[in-house]
Design an enzyme around this catalytic site. Structure first.
Site, PDB file in Angstrom:
ATOM      1  N   HIS A  53       0.879  -1.176   0.000  1.00 32.29           N
ATOM      2  CA  HIS A  53       0.000   0.000   0.000  1.00 32.29           C
ATOM      3  C   HIS A  53       0.919   1.229   0.000  1.00 32.29           C
ATOM      4  O   HIS A  53       2.042   1.156   0.506  1.00 32.29           O
ATOM      5  CB  HIS A  53      -0.831  -0.049   1.287  1.00 32.29           C
ATOM      6  N   ASP A  81       3.195  -4.868   8.027  1.00 32.84           N
ATOM      7  CA  ASP A  81       1.975  -4.056   7.906  1.00 32.84           C
ATOM      8  C   ASP A  81       0.794  -5.025   7.998  1.00 32.84           C
ATOM      9  O   ASP A  81       0.512  -5.770   7.066  1.00 32.84           O
ATOM     10  CB  ASP A  81       2.019  -3.323   6.559  1.00 32.84           C
ATOM     11  N   GLN A 140      -4.515  -5.449   6.871  1.00 30.53           N
ATOM     12  CA  GLN A 140      -5.541  -6.317   6.278  1.00 30.53           C
ATOM     13  C   GLN A 140      -5.586  -7.696   6.909  1.00 30.53           C
ATOM     14  O   GLN A 140      -6.457  -8.494   6.584  1.00 30.53           O
ATOM     15  CB  GLN A 140      -5.273  -6.472   4.774  1.00 30.53           C
ATOM     16  N   LYS A 177     -10.372  -1.642  10.699  1.00 30.12           N
ATOM     17  CA  LYS A 177     -10.522  -2.803   9.817  1.00 30.12           C
ATOM     18  C   LYS A 177     -10.830  -4.069  10.620  1.00 30.12           C
ATOM     19  O   LYS A 177     -10.917  -5.165  10.079  1.00 30.12           O
ATOM     20  CB  LYS A 177      -9.254  -2.986   8.987  1.00 30.12           C
ATOM     21  N   CYS A 193      -4.810   2.402  -3.696  1.00 27.29           N
ATOM     22  CA  CYS A 193      -3.577   2.948  -3.106  1.00 27.29           C
ATOM     23  C   CYS A 193      -2.392   2.014  -3.311  1.00 27.29           C
ATOM     24  O   CYS A 193      -1.500   1.923  -2.460  1.00 27.29           O
ATOM     25  CB  CYS A 193      -3.747   3.269  -1.619  1.00 27.29           C
TER      26      CYS A 193
END
Lengths: 408, 139
Positions: A125, A202, A205, A228, A366
């Site tokens: 991202h 990261d 998600q 999220k 993104c």
């Protein structure tokens, strides 16, 4: 044997799912952008402001004590959620982007220099690209990028080749937001450690779908966002190993992060407060615990099993639409389906589905470099959460047939 | 026809449709009918970048009236672009600069203008007015 989730009961926890959009019942399939919030979270927000709103860590009155306790309870809930060894290793941030910037601005600026190499991947991202480009520009570091294959999986042989004693940091995404690919992060972390590099994952998600155990993974940093994971926007966390966080300087000055201030010299507070200058986002932090409790109560393995059923069903159904091609066919995937349709612009798909009450995401997500890798300007993306149903996927499929008929 | 008259005509065209499908089919039709822009005008300077789709806009003066030629890579935006061109093209720069654009709202398509980041339509309208001001100043 897995218990079967009562999806009707789950749906009843999410008031927004009763909304009507363009005269049709809302079908919300944009969960990778943000998940909806259960009433337990909504009640927690109202409860905080209605009953114990106060500034934390300072006041000695009843409300301040209650707010402080709830705030710190949330930190403990996040600690348990990612299985960190101590809640001191959980820094509240405003989300994954903020967490990554914190590492770039403190770890990066203090410990990286000219010629040092940072490895990211094509799946990243923009929030895991731009902070490192800014750092490279300032410090003269070199950014290297792990390529992906046609299925949207990382080229692990190329990664192995890239690692050297110059590698100081590897920062990769756990789960791709655009394609749904689950990366082999344990292997990535172990290989990085053999050359002495630190690893930031990261997790934006991943957290709503996968079990996270930062100790078993042995990652140095793990970043995630609550919005999220069925929680509020504007709150997230950075997990960091204590030794690293201790060594890193603070980068935002202000109240809360100090031990003692004189005009000659200021000493800084201990972990985790040294990275939390100013009054934090107390209400959203407090409500985060209720989101994590909600997920824990359903059970991540049950959530994942159900979402995988939805993914398999949708993947199968989409294969029957002529001219539709799924982008990202990794063997390990979460419930994200990115696709393109021959001769049809993704924005037109989004507009016409919206008219039918169906919310998906269209565009570059993104991840412009990833789109360039596949020679696309963008895709359409449907992403499923625990409250979605087979009937909603049927609505999406018939919606796509209608799009095809109208634009064909 | 004046800018107002063209808008009113479009509004009455759309009054014939009582569901979203026929409305959007009409927009898609207009998108298909808009002549493809000559490649020589599809330059970097003429691009108005939306987050998701692109719009190209070229303007020139003819007999004291400003002419617009435009295109987009997404068909619904193309239909909306064709309406904006129909409304504002071949008018005097003075009239374009002060035009009240109400037809999209009347037709119920106002959300497409509001989506500033995704489709570039709002920027296109701004750019059309900027051309009008520029040509006014030249005269």
């Amino acid at each position: 044997m897995l218990k079967t989730l009562d999806i009707t009961a789950v749906r009843n926890d999410f008031p927004i799912l009763n909304e009507v959009v363009n005269g049709k019942p809302l079908v919300y399939l944009d969960n990778a952008a943000t998940t909806q919030k259960p009433k337990q979270v909504l009640d927690a927000l109202a409860g905080y402001y209605g009953h114990y709103n106060a500034n934390i860590h300072r006041g000695i009155h009843h409300l301040a004590e209650k707010a402080t306790a709830a705030f710190e309870d949330s930190r403990k809930a996040m600690q348990q959620f990612v299985n960190a060894s101590s809640s001191d290793e959980i820094i509240f941030t405003y989300g994954t982007t903020d967490s990554i910037n914190l590492v770039a601005q403190t770890f990066g600026r203090s410990f990286l220099g000219k010629g040092d190499e940072i490895i990211i991947s094509t799946l990243e991202h923009h929030s895991n690209i731009v902070p490192w480009q800014m750092l490279c520009e300032e410090k003269g570091c070199i950014l290297k990028v792990i390529p992906v294959n046609e299925e949207g999986e990382l080229d692990m042989a190329a990664y192995q080749q890239m690692l050297s004693e110059n590698t100081k940091l590897v920062s990769v995404v756990h789960v791709s937001n655009a394609l749904g690919t689950i990366n082999p992060i344990k292997q990535i972390i172990d290989q990085a450690h053999t050359v002495g590099a630190k690893v930031l994952i990261d997790g934006a998600q991943a957290c709503s779908h996968l079990e996270i155990d930062v100790q078993a993974l042995d990652c140095d940093f793990y970043a995630f966002s609550m919005h999220k994971i069925y929680g509020p926007t504007g709150i997230g966390a950075l997990y960091g190993k204590r030794s690293l966080l201790e060594a890193m300087p603070p980068y935002r000055g202000g109240g809360e992060m100090i031990k003692e201030v004189t005009f000659e010299k200021t000493t800084y507070n201990e972990l985790p407060y040294k990275f939390e200058a100013g009054t934090p986002n107390i209400a959203d932090a407090v409500a985060s615990k209720f989101a994590l409790d909600y997920v824990n109560q359903l059970g991540k393995e049950h959530i994942a099993a159900y979402e995988n059923e939805l993914l398999a069903y949708a993947t199968q159904a989409m294969a029957d639409i002529p001219g539709l091609r799924i982008v990202g066919q990794a063997k390990q995937k979460v419930s994200v389906l990115s696709f393109v349709m021959d001769g049809i612009h993704h924005q037109d798909i989004g507009v016409l589905l919206d008219q039918q009450g169906i919310a998906i995401r269209t565009g570059h997500h993104c991840t412009q470099p990833l789109m360039q890798r596949f020679g696309l300007s963008g895709t359409s993306r449907a992403s499923f959460a625990v409250y979605n149903t087979i009937e909603e996927i049927d609505a999406l499929i018939s919606g796509l047939h209608k799009v095809k008929r109208m634009l064909g | 026809m004046t800018i107002k008259e063209v808008q009113d005509e479009l509004i009455s065209d759309f009054e014939l449709f009582d569901d979203w499908e026929s409305k959007y089919e009409y927009i898609i039709d207009m998108g298909k009918q808009l002549p493809t822009m000559d490649v020589q005008y599809k330059t970097e300077e003429n691009i108005i970048k939306g987050c998701q789709s692109l719009v190209w806009l070229h303007a020139y003066m003819k007999d004291g009236r400003l002419q617009f030629v435009a295109d987009s890579d997404a068909i619904i935006v193309r239909g909306l672009v064709s309406m904006l061109v129909k409304v504002l093209s071949d008018q005097s720069p003075e009239d374009i600069a002060k035009a009240d654009l109400y037809f999209l709202k009347e037709i119920g398509l106002h959300q497409h203008l509001a989506q500033t980041r995704s489709n570039g339509l709002a920027s296109m309208v701004k750019q059309m007015r900027a051309y009008a001001y520029a040509f006014q100043a030249v005269e």
